[in-house]
Design a protein around this motif. Structure first.
Motif, PDB file in Angstrom:
ATOM      1  N   SER A 236       0.813  -1.218   0.000  1.00 13.52           N
ATOM      2  CA  SER A 236       0.000   0.000   0.000  1.00 13.52           C
ATOM      3  C   SER A 236       0.848   1.271   0.000  1.00 13.52           C
ATOM      4  CB  SER A 236      -0.970  -0.007   1.180  1.00 13.52           C
ATOM      5  OG  SER A 236      -0.305  -0.344   2.361  1.00 13.52           O
ATOM      6  N   HIS A 237       2.072   1.202   0.508  1.00 10.97           N
ATOM      7  CA  HIS A 237       2.877   2.427   0.566  1.00 10.97           C
ATOM      8  C   HIS A 237       4.035   2.417  -0.425  1.00 10.97           C
ATOM      9  CE1 HIS A 237       0.369   3.734   3.816  1.00 10.97           C
ATOM     10  NE2 HIS A 237       0.527   2.538   4.360  1.00 10.97           N
ATOM     11  N   VAL A 238       3.868   1.666  -1.500  1.00 18.31           N
ATOM     12  CA  VAL A 238       4.812   1.762  -2.614  1.00 18.31           C
ATOM     13  C   VAL A 238       4.496   3.059  -3.355  1.00 18.31           C
ATOM     14  CG1 VAL A 238       5.509   0.739  -4.821  1.00 18.31           C
ATOM     15  CG2 VAL A 238       4.997  -0.738  -2.856  1.00 18.31           C
ATOM     16  N   LEU A 247      -0.906  13.432  -0.600  1.00 21.12           N
ATOM     17  CA  LEU A 247      -0.273  12.996   0.642  1.00 21.12           C
ATOM     18  C   LEU A 247      -1.015  11.776   1.187  1.00 21.12           C
ATOM     19  CD1 LEU A 247       2.068  13.946   2.472  1.00 21.12           C
ATOM     20  CD2 LEU A 247       0.340  15.090   3.885  1.00 21.12           C
ATOM     21  N   CYS A 248      -0.254  10.737   1.507  1.00 20.60           N
ATOM     22  CA  CYS A 248      -0.855   9.509   2.057  1.00 20.60           C
ATOM     23  C   CYS A 248      -0.996   9.645   3.577  1.00 20.60           C
ATOM     24  CB  CYS A 248       0.046   8.324   1.719  1.00 20.60           C
ATOM     25  SG  CYS A 248      -0.471   6.770   2.440  1.00 20.60           S
ATOM     26  N   ALA A 249      -1.837   8.794   4.162  1.00 18.63           N
ATOM     27  CA  ALA A 249      -2.014   8.805   5.619  1.00 18.63           C
ATOM     28  C   ALA A 249      -0.700   8.522   6.341  1.00 18.63           C
ATOM     29  CB  ALA A 249      -3.067   7.766   6.013  1.00 18.63           C
ATOM     30  N   CYS A 250       0.257   7.863   5.662  1.00 14.26           N
ATOM     31  CA  CYS A 250       1.536   7.541   6.302  1.00 14.26           C
ATOM     32  C   CYS A 250       2.463   8.750   6.350  1.00 14.26           C
ATOM     33  CB  CYS A 250       2.217   6.383   5.584  1.00 14.26           C
ATOM     34  SG  CYS A 250       2.945   6.838   3.995  1.00 14.26           S
ATOM     35  N   GLY A 251       2.080   9.846   5.663  1.00 14.61           N
ATOM     36  CA  GLY A 251       2.899  11.053   5.706  1.00 14.61           C
ATOM     37  C   GLY A 251       3.769  11.236   4.472  1.00 14.61           C
ATOM     38  N   ASP A 254       2.174  10.287  -2.573  1.00 12.26           N
ATOM     39  CA  ASP A 254       2.010   9.422  -3.746  1.00 12.26           C
ATOM     40  C   ASP A 254       2.166   7.920  -3.476  1.00 12.26           C
ATOM     41  OD1 ASP A 254       1.471  11.678  -5.175  1.00 12.26           O
ATOM     42  OD2 ASP A 254       3.547  11.973  -5.818  1.00 12.26           O
ATOM     43  N   CYS A 255       1.681   7.455  -2.325  1.00 12.02           N
ATOM     44  CA  CYS A 255       1.629   6.007  -2.092  1.00 12.02           C
ATOM     45  C   CYS A 255       0.499   5.409  -2.933  1.00 12.02           C
ATOM     46  CB  CYS A 255       1.330   5.694  -0.636  1.00 12.02           C
ATOM     47  SG  CYS A 255       2.636   6.178   0.500  1.00 12.02           S
ATOM     48  N   LEU A 256       0.631   4.131  -3.281  1.00 18.39           N
ATOM     49  CA  LEU A 256      -0.419   3.441  -4.036  1.00 18.39           C
ATOM     50  C   LEU A 256      -1.780   3.609  -3.357  1.00 18.39           C
ATOM     51  CD1 LEU A 256      -1.228   1.489  -6.343  1.00 18.39           C
ATOM     52  CD2 LEU A 256      -0.746  -0.408  -4.770  1.00 18.39           C
TER      53      LEU A 256
END
Ligand SMILES: [Zn+2]
Length: 378
Positions: A236-238, A247-251, A254-256
Motif C-alpha cells: 500500500s505504501h509503494v 499525501l498519504c495517511a503515512c505522511g 504518492d503512495c499506491l
C-alpha cells in the motif's frame, strides 16, 4: 479452563493430515507421514480414545476390504474466528476441519479503539458458542484478522492507517485474558491469502490482493504464508508515478493507497459530487455505468498493476488472486491484467493467472481456521 489440544509431535501431524483433508485412512496416513503402519495404528487408536478422531464404518462390517474413513470427531472442538473491517466484523465458529458452523456479520467501528472492539468480538464469540455449540465441545483457539500490519513476534498492531488507538496494542495478550487458548492475530490480507491458497491446488506461489477500503496483499511461498518480519506483502505504501501529488495517511506523498484504495476512490468521487459510504457502493456505481466511477476504478487497477509488474518479475508467482470488496468491479481486474501483461517479461507471465479470488467473502475466516489449527497442533 485450558482446552489446548492434548496432542503434539507425530500425533499432531497425523491429526493435521486428517483435518486438512489430505488423509482419509490409516493407509493415507502411513504413506504421507512416512511412519510404519503399526505406529500409525497405535497413534490413531490413541487419538480415537482422546475423542479427537472418529472412524466411520468401524465395527459395522468386518468382512469388507474398504478402508475405514477417518474424520475429526464433531465433539473434538471448535475455533472462534473473526475478520475486523473498518465498520464491521465478520465472525463465526468453525469445526476443527475448518468447516463453518456459523458465520455472521456485526456492525463494529474499529476506530472506537482496541479494548471496545475486542470486547465486542469476545462477547459475540461467547453468544455464538452458547447458541451453536454443546457444553461438552471445547473451544480450541481464537483468531482474528486486523486491517493493518501485525508484528508476528509480538502479535501487536504496528502503525496502522485509520485505526486510532491501536498502534502497539497487545491484541493477543488482551484476548488471552479472556481465553487461555492458542490465539492468532494476523493481518487480514495474510489471512485471506491463507484461505485462498486452499482453493488453488497445484499452485504453490500466490499473491492474494485485497482491494477494499485499503489495499493489502498476502504472499504464499511454496504453499506457506510468508510473513517476513510482519510487513511482507504490504504494497500500500509503494510510491507510484503521478503528475499531481497526494499525501498519504503515512505522511509520504504518492503512495499506491492514496490513489487506488477504496478510501481514495470514495474521496475522489466526493470531489465529483458523488457521495458513497463504502467501497461496495463504488461497485454498484460501476455496474450502473456511472462514468466517473468506472474511470476511477480503471485508473486504480492500472496503478495497482504497475506496482504488481515489479513484483511479478521479481517473485514470479503462479497466481495473482484479486479479492476484497472492490474486486467485484469488473474493470479493476481487467486493468490490473492489462498493466501486468504489457510490462512484465514474457517468461514471468507465460503461465501466470490473474483472476478473481475463489474462496469467497469468508476467505479470511477460513484462513484463520487453517492457521489456528497449525498453532493448536504444534
Ligand atoms: Zn503511504
Amino acid at each position: 479452563m485450558n482446552q489446548r489440544l492434548p496432542v503434539s509431535g507425530a500425533q499432531g501431524d497425523l491429526l493435521r493430515l486428517v483435518a486438512t483433508g489430505r488423509a482419509e485412512s490409516r493407509a493415507d496416513l502411513a504413506r504421507l507421514s512416512g511412519l510404519a503402519a503399526s505406529s500409525v495404528s497405535l497413534r490413531v487408536e490413541e487419538l480415537i480414545s482422546l475423542g479427537l478422531l472418529g472412524e466411520e464404518g468401524s465395527g459395522t462390517s468386518r468382512g469388507g476390504r474398504r478402508p475405514r474413513r477417518l474424520r475429526l470427531s464433531p465433539s473434538a472442538g471448535v475455533l472462534a474466528v473473526a475478520d475486523l473491517g473498518a465498520h464491521h466484523a465478520r465472525l463465526g465458529l468453525l469445526d476443527l476441519s475448518g468447516a463453518p458452523l456459523v458465520i455472521e456479520e456485526r456492525p463494529c467501528e474499529i476506530a472506537r479503539g482496541p479494548e471496545a472492539t475486542l470486547d465486542l468480538l469476545s462477547d459475540a464469540f461467547d453468544e455464538l458458542l452458547a447458541v451453536h455449540v454443546p457444553d461438552d465441545v471445547p473451544l480450541r483457539g481464537v483468531g482474528t484478522g486486523i486491517p493493518g500490519p501485525v508484528d508476528p513476534a509480538t502479535s501487536r498492531v504496528v502503525t496502522p492507517s485509520r485505526m486510532p488507538g491501536w498502534n502497539g496494542f497487545p491484541v493477543a495478550e488482551h484476548l488471552g485474558l479472556r481465553y487461555d487458548l492458542p490465539i492468532l492475530v494476523e493481518n487480514d490480507a495474510n489471512l485471506m491469502a491463507a484461505g485462498e491458497a486452499r482453493h488453488w491446488p497445484g499452485c504453490d506461489n500466490l499473491m492474494v490482493l485485497k482491494a477494499g477500503t485499503g489495499i493489502g496483499c498476502g504472499v504464499i511461498v511454496n504453499g506457506h504464508l510468508h510473513r517476513g518480519r510482519g510487513a511482507a506483502g504490504d504494497i500500500s505504501h509503494v510510491r507510484v508515478r503521478s503528475d499531481s501529488s497526494v499525501l498519504c495517511a503515512c505522511g509520504h506523498p504518492d503512495c499506491l493507497e492514496a490513489y487506488a484504495s477504496g478510501a481514495a476512490l470514495m474521496s475522489a468521487l466526493a470531489d465529483s459530487g458523488i457521495t458513497v459510504a463504502r467501497p461496495a457502493d463504488i461497485v454498484s456505481l460501476v455496474d450502473d455505468a456511472i462514468p466517473e466511477a468506472t474511470s476511477l476504478v480503471r485508473g486504480a487497477g492500472r496503478r495497482i498493476g504497475e506496482v504488481l509488474t515489479v513484483l511479478v518479475n521479481f517473485f514470479n508467482p503462479d497466481v495473482i488472486a484479486v479479492g476484497g470488496s472492490l474486486s467485484a468491479a469488473e474493470p479493476l481486474i481487467t486493468s490490473i491484467r492489462a498493466a501486468v501483461y504489457e510490462r512484465c517479461l514474457p517468461l514471468a507471465t507465460r503461465d501466470l493467472e490473474i483472476a478473481p479470488a475463489r474462496a469467497g467473502r469468508d476467505a479470511a475466516l477460513l484462513g484463520a481456521g487453517a492457521l489456528l489449527l497449525e498453532a493448536a497442533l504444534v
